[in-house]
Design an enzyme around this catalytic site. Sequence first.
Site, PDB file in Angstrom:
ATOM      1  CE  LYS A  47      -4.056   1.812   2.487  1.00 47.70           C
ATOM      2  NZ  LYS A  47      -4.985   1.568   3.616  1.00 47.70           N
ATOM      3  CB  SER A  65      -8.211   3.367   2.239  1.00 45.20           C
ATOM      4  OG  SER A  65      -7.445   2.800   3.293  1.00 45.20           O
ATOM      5  CB  SER A  74      -8.525   0.455   5.155  1.00 46.69           C
ATOM      6  OG  SER A  74      -9.253   1.611   4.913  1.00 46.69           O
TER       7      SER A  74
HETATM    8  N1  GLN Z   1     -13.302   3.712   5.465  1.00 46.72           N
HETATM    9  C1  GLN Z   1     -12.834   4.151   6.752  1.00 46.72           C
HETATM   10  C2  GLN Z   1     -12.464   5.608   6.666  1.00 46.72           C
HETATM   11  O1  GLN Z   1     -12.689   6.171   5.639  1.00 46.72           O
HETATM   12  C3  GLN Z   1     -11.679   3.333   7.177  1.00 46.72           C
HETATM   13  C4  GLN Z   1     -10.435   3.674   6.475  1.00 46.72           C
HETATM   14  C5  GLN Z   1      -9.265   2.875   6.929  1.00 46.72           C
HETATM   15  O2  GLN Z   1      -9.394   1.824   7.579  1.00 46.72           O
HETATM   16  N2  GLN Z   1      -8.102   3.377   6.615  1.00 46.72           N
HETATM   17  O3  GLN Z   1     -11.990   6.192   7.594  1.00 46.72           O
END
Ligand code: GLN
Length: 478
Positions: free
Chosen positions: A67, A142, A166
Amino acid sequence: MKLNHLTAHEILELIAKKEYTAKDIYQSVHYQIEKTEKEVHAYANLTEPASLSIDENKSFPIPIAIKDNMCILDQETTCSSNILKGFKPSYDATVIQKLKDSGAIIVGHANMDEFAFGSSTETSCYGPTHNPWNLDCVPGGSSGGSTAAVASNQAIWAIGSDTGGSIRQPAAFCGVVGLKPTYGRVSRYGLIAFASSLDQIGPITKDIKDSALLMNIIAGHDPKDSTSINRTVPDYTNSLVNDVNGLRIGIPKEYFIDGIDAEVKQAVLDAIETLKERGATLKEVSLPHTEYAVATYYIIATSEASSNLARFDGVQYGLRKIPAKSRKSSIVDMYEETRATGFGTEAKRRIMLGTYSLSSGYYDDYYLKGLKVRTLIKQDFDKVFKDFDAIITPTTPTTAFKIGEKTSDPISMYLSDIFTISANLSGIPAISIPCGFSSNDLPIGMQIMAKPFDEEMLFRIGYTYQQITDWHKKRVDL
Ligand code: GLN
């Protein structure tokens, strides 16, 4: 046989038998990238082939996607944000160092939502990633680039980060296995922070065995991360046992609510039934504060994000924008211009939300209140885990949605993580594993949660389930 469709453990066997070399494996992945990356767009940037090192003598010479929020020495690391364009770290994140030591072939930085803010990989400055199962759909987020890279066979396995879901939510959307380890199990040193009390790095793989193998490489105490825990790391492959007999599994009623897709619900109930037939005891339990999890998360996560992102000001990292009338401008003008140009809309929204919750006069009502509710959510889990070994839920309320469907409605986007967020607030480990497909051929994921540091329980249940079912063996043929 398509080499890039195999799992890492299958590949390692072939290499051990000298049927193929690590170079052959990399070439099959490279070919797939050339063939499908235009459509999938899993990567933010690819490693220069000339700088790839393939060492046939190392234990894990497996192509991996990382990532774009993990620092790789001398390799542009941007969190898929314009503000970090051009940033080349002067060091490797601990996880990267461990991977390099094991012989990992780092194929590239995978695309992600900007600074990991999102559930769809649409907020990336490089544009969206597409779901390999249906290119019109999002891969989730994400870590959507990492899960799409694995699902499209453009990497054998990948590393993601999970702050509120994410790793698990995109794993569910892309039909792969995604693990968020216990907070403190994997070092965060060199992970560009979103919300430091929630972030965890974890493996994204095609099956449970690969997940255990990758955890063996990345887990462990790190003196460079003060929140990493000094506790012995087991050999996770020892928990790959085909046996759930006598395990007590809780099914929280708050996770089978109205609004959850009927096919998702059915697939998870079928999976639960399968485990019951193997001798597990299943019982309804309650996690009464679940309804406050999303609100609590968005107070705490945005507060921490607003503070963490304050360091991107045009001085030390990436982009620097000097206002046009440069002779008259002050350093504050430079900060403002850099941040106004460098951050995207969602990042700005989060910085404003978080700064508000932390500001004097509002701190007690928002941030402090959020911390108190976080404790209540954690206590719900502590109570259930007194009598149960694990908890099973759907990973997400729906399957992957269409690209663009939720971009103008942040609240509905935030709700995609309704089932994953509580594990981060409580620090417990949780995994998503494939457990079915919808009638329109999109993958469905089931989430298993366990006590802190009991990743072994997740592997044991997941492994048993994968001995009976073959959802994890389906591959997209792009
Ligand atoms: N979708 C969640 C957010 O937008 C989690 C994102 C994540 O785990 N980095 O904060």
